[in-house]
Design an enzyme around this catalytic site. Sequence first.
Site, mmCIF file in Angstrom:
data_model
loop_
_atom_site.group_PDB
_atom_site.id
_atom_site.type_symbol
_atom_site.label_atom_id
_atom_site.label_comp_id
_atom_site.label_asym_id
_atom_site.label_seq_id
_atom_site.Cartn_x
_atom_site.Cartn_y
_atom_site.Cartn_z
ATOM 1 N N GLU A 229 0.932 -1.279 0.029
ATOM 2 C CA GLU A 229 -0.077 -0.047 0.010
ATOM 3 C C GLU A 229 0.975 1.147 -0.023
ATOM 4 O O GLU A 229 0.482 2.438 0.413
ATOM 5 C CB GLU A 229 -1.238 0.133 1.262
ATOM 6 C CG GLU A 229 -1.976 -0.915 1.211
ATOM 7 C CD GLU A 229 -3.157 -1.078 0.295
ATOM 8 O OE1 GLU A 229 -3.342 -0.020 -0.196
ATOM 9 O OE2 GLU A 229 -3.413 -2.157 -0.182
HETATM 10 C C1 LIG Z 1 3.139 -9.440 0.159
HETATM 11 C C2 LIG Z 1 2.952 -8.308 -1.137
HETATM 12 C C3 LIG Z 1 1.683 -7.937 -1.587
HETATM 13 C C4 LIG Z 1 1.604 -6.949 -2.439
HETATM 14 N N1 LIG Z 1 0.259 -6.727 -2.965
HETATM 15 C C5 LIG Z 1 0.229 -5.803 -3.922
HETATM 16 C C6 LIG Z 1 -1.130 -5.520 -4.660
HETATM 17 O O1 LIG Z 1 -1.840 -6.287 -4.232
HETATM 18 N N2 LIG Z 1 -1.105 -4.492 -5.549
HETATM 19 C C7 LIG Z 1 0.169 -3.767 -6.028
HETATM 20 O O2 LIG Z 1 -0.210 -2.868 -6.784
HETATM 21 N N3 LIG Z 1 0.949 -3.860 -5.337
HETATM 22 C C8 LIG Z 1 1.329 -5.004 -4.266
HETATM 23 N N4 LIG Z 1 2.521 -5.072 -3.651
HETATM 24 C C9 LIG Z 1 3.542 -4.364 -4.213
HETATM 25 C C10 LIG Z 1 3.957 -3.115 -3.032
HETATM 26 O O3 LIG Z 1 2.898 -2.057 -3.282
HETATM 27 C C11 LIG Z 1 5.372 -2.646 -3.323
HETATM 28 O O4 LIG Z 1 6.287 -3.774 -3.078
HETATM 29 C C12 LIG Z 1 5.767 -1.259 -2.718
HETATM 30 O O5 LIG Z 1 4.885 -0.345 -3.064
HETATM 31 C C13 LIG Z 1 7.221 -0.945 -2.656
HETATM 32 O O6 LIG Z 1 7.690 -0.866 -3.985
HETATM 33 P P1 LIG Z 1 8.882 -1.834 -4.333
HETATM 34 O O7 LIG Z 1 8.954 -3.114 -3.448
HETATM 35 O O8 LIG Z 1 9.008 -1.706 -5.781
HETATM 36 O O9 LIG Z 1 10.150 -1.092 -3.576
HETATM 37 P P2 LIG Z 1 11.046 0.099 -3.920
HETATM 38 O O10 LIG Z 1 10.131 1.126 -4.635
HETATM 39 O O11 LIG Z 1 12.149 -0.454 -4.978
HETATM 40 O O12 LIG Z 1 11.681 0.601 -2.666
HETATM 41 C C14 LIG Z 1 12.770 -0.015 -2.253
HETATM 42 C C15 LIG Z 1 13.014 0.819 -0.925
HETATM 43 O O13 LIG Z 1 13.316 2.119 -1.276
HETATM 44 C C16 LIG Z 1 12.581 3.002 -0.516
HETATM 45 N N5 LIG Z 1 12.564 4.088 -1.451
HETATM 46 C C17 LIG Z 1 12.209 4.204 -2.641
HETATM 47 N N6 LIG Z 1 12.217 5.568 -3.328
HETATM 48 C C18 LIG Z 1 12.549 6.236 -2.301
HETATM 49 C C19 LIG Z 1 12.561 7.751 -2.118
HETATM 50 N N7 LIG Z 1 12.255 8.461 -3.282
HETATM 51 N N8 LIG Z 1 12.937 7.953 -0.819
HETATM 52 C C20 LIG Z 1 13.514 7.232 0.098
HETATM 53 N N9 LIG Z 1 13.042 6.212 0.127
HETATM 54 C C21 LIG Z 1 12.835 5.576 -1.011
HETATM 55 C C22 LIG Z 1 11.297 2.604 -0.298
HETATM 56 O O14 LIG Z 1 10.582 3.183 0.644
HETATM 57 C C23 LIG Z 1 11.951 1.109 0.090
HETATM 58 O O15 LIG Z 1 12.166 0.977 1.389
HETATM 59 C C24 LIG Z 1 2.650 -6.033 -2.901
HETATM 60 C C25 LIG Z 1 3.981 -6.305 -2.193
HETATM 61 C C26 LIG Z 1 4.121 -7.448 -1.120
HETATM 62 C C27 LIG Z 1 5.503 -7.699 -0.812
#
Ligand SMILES: Cc1cc2nc3c(=O)[nH]c(=O)nc-3n(C[C@H](O)[C@H](O)[C@H](O)COP(=O)(O)OP(=O)(O)OC[C@H]3O[C@@H](n4cnc5c(N)ncnc54)[C@H](O)[C@@H]3O)c2cc1C
Length: 233
Positions: A43
Site C-alpha cells: 500500500e
Molecule cells: C506481500 C505483498 C503484497 C503486495 N500486494 C500488492 C497488490 O495487491 N497490488 C499492488 O499493486 N502491489 C502490491 N505489492 C507491491 C508493493 O506495493 C510494493 O512492493 C511497494 O509499493 C514497494 O515498491 P517496491 O517493492 O518496488 O520497492 P522500491 O520502490 O524499490 O523501494 C525500495 C525501498 O526504497 C525506498 N524508497 C524508494 N524510493 C524512495 C525515495 N524516493 N525516498 C526514500 N526512500 C525511497 C522504499 O521506501 C523502500 O524501502 C505487494 C507487495 C508485497 C510484498
Amino acid sequence: MFGSEVIDFVVDEGLQIYGGMGFSAEAPMERSYRDARINRIFEGTNEINRMLTVDMILKKGMKGEIDLMGPAQKVAGELLSIPEMEDAGEGVFANERRYIRNFKKAGLMVAGAAVQKLMATLSKEQEILMNIADILIGIYTAESALLRAEKLISLRGEEACSLQIDMVKTYFNDMADNINKFGKDAITSFAEGDELRAMLMGLKRFTKTEPFNHKEARKRIAALVIEENKYPF
Ligand SMILES: Cc1cc2nc3c(=O)[nH]c(=O)nc-3n(C[C@H](O)[C@H](O)[C@H](O)COP(=O)(O)OP(=O)(O)OC[C@H]3O[C@@H](n4cnc5c(N)ncnc54)[C@H](O)[C@@H]3O)c2cc1C
C-alpha cells in the site's frame, strides 16, 4: 502508516518478552513478527507515504483548498512578539488542550518556513518532508487520543477512565519531545543565524510541557493489562 509502525513495535516487544524462544518458530510471536512487517511496505512504503502526506497537503494549500500560509504567517508573527499568558483552561485535559494548540503552531511554523525558504525545491528535500510528516503524525495521533478519551469520559465519567487519561498524558509527554526533535532536525536543515535561533526558541515554546511522572503512569497502565491478561481497552 502510523499503525504499521506501532504494530512492529508491539510485536518486537512481544518477541523480546519470550527472550531466546521469541526468535524460534516454536514460540507464537515469530508469525506475528513476520506478518506485521509487510505493513510498512505494501500500500506504498512508509517512506513514500510520509512524503506524499506533506506533498498532498502543500498542493491543497497552493490550490487554495486549505489555508496554510495564513495560519503559518500568524504563528511566525507570534514568534516576534512577547508570549501572551495563555488561559490555563479547566478539567483533566486542560494542559493537553493547550499542548495540542501549541503542537499545531510548531507544525505550522516548521512547514510554513520550509515552504517560504525552499519553495519549489521542497518537494526534493525528502528528509525535511519526512520530518514534517512525523510532526503531522504526532499532532494527528495526539489529538485523536485526546478526543477519544474526552468522548469516553463524557460517557463513563472521569473515574472510570483513569487509565485512558494516563495513556493520553503519557502520549502527549512523549510526543512533545518527538515534535521538538523532528522540528529541530527540519529547521536546522534550512535556516541559520538569527532566524534559526528564533525558530528554535519558538519550537521550545510550542513543545513545552509540565513535568509528568510517566513511569508511574506506565506502571498503572501495565498493571491493568497484566491483571486482565488481554487487551483491556
Ligand atoms: C506481500 C505483498 C503484497 C503486495 N500486494 C500488492 C497488490 O495487491 N497490488 C499492488 O499493486 N502491489 C502490491 N505489492 C507491491 C508493493 O506495493 C510494493 O512492493 C511497494 O509499493 C514497494 O515498491 P517496491 O517493492 O518496488 O520497492 P522500491 O520502490 O524499490 O523501494 C525500495 C525501498 O526504497 C525506498 N524508497 C524508494 N524510493 C524512495 C525515495 N524516493 N525516498 C526514500 N526512500 C525511497 C522504499 O521506501 C523502500 O524501502 C505487494 C507487495 C508485497 C510484498
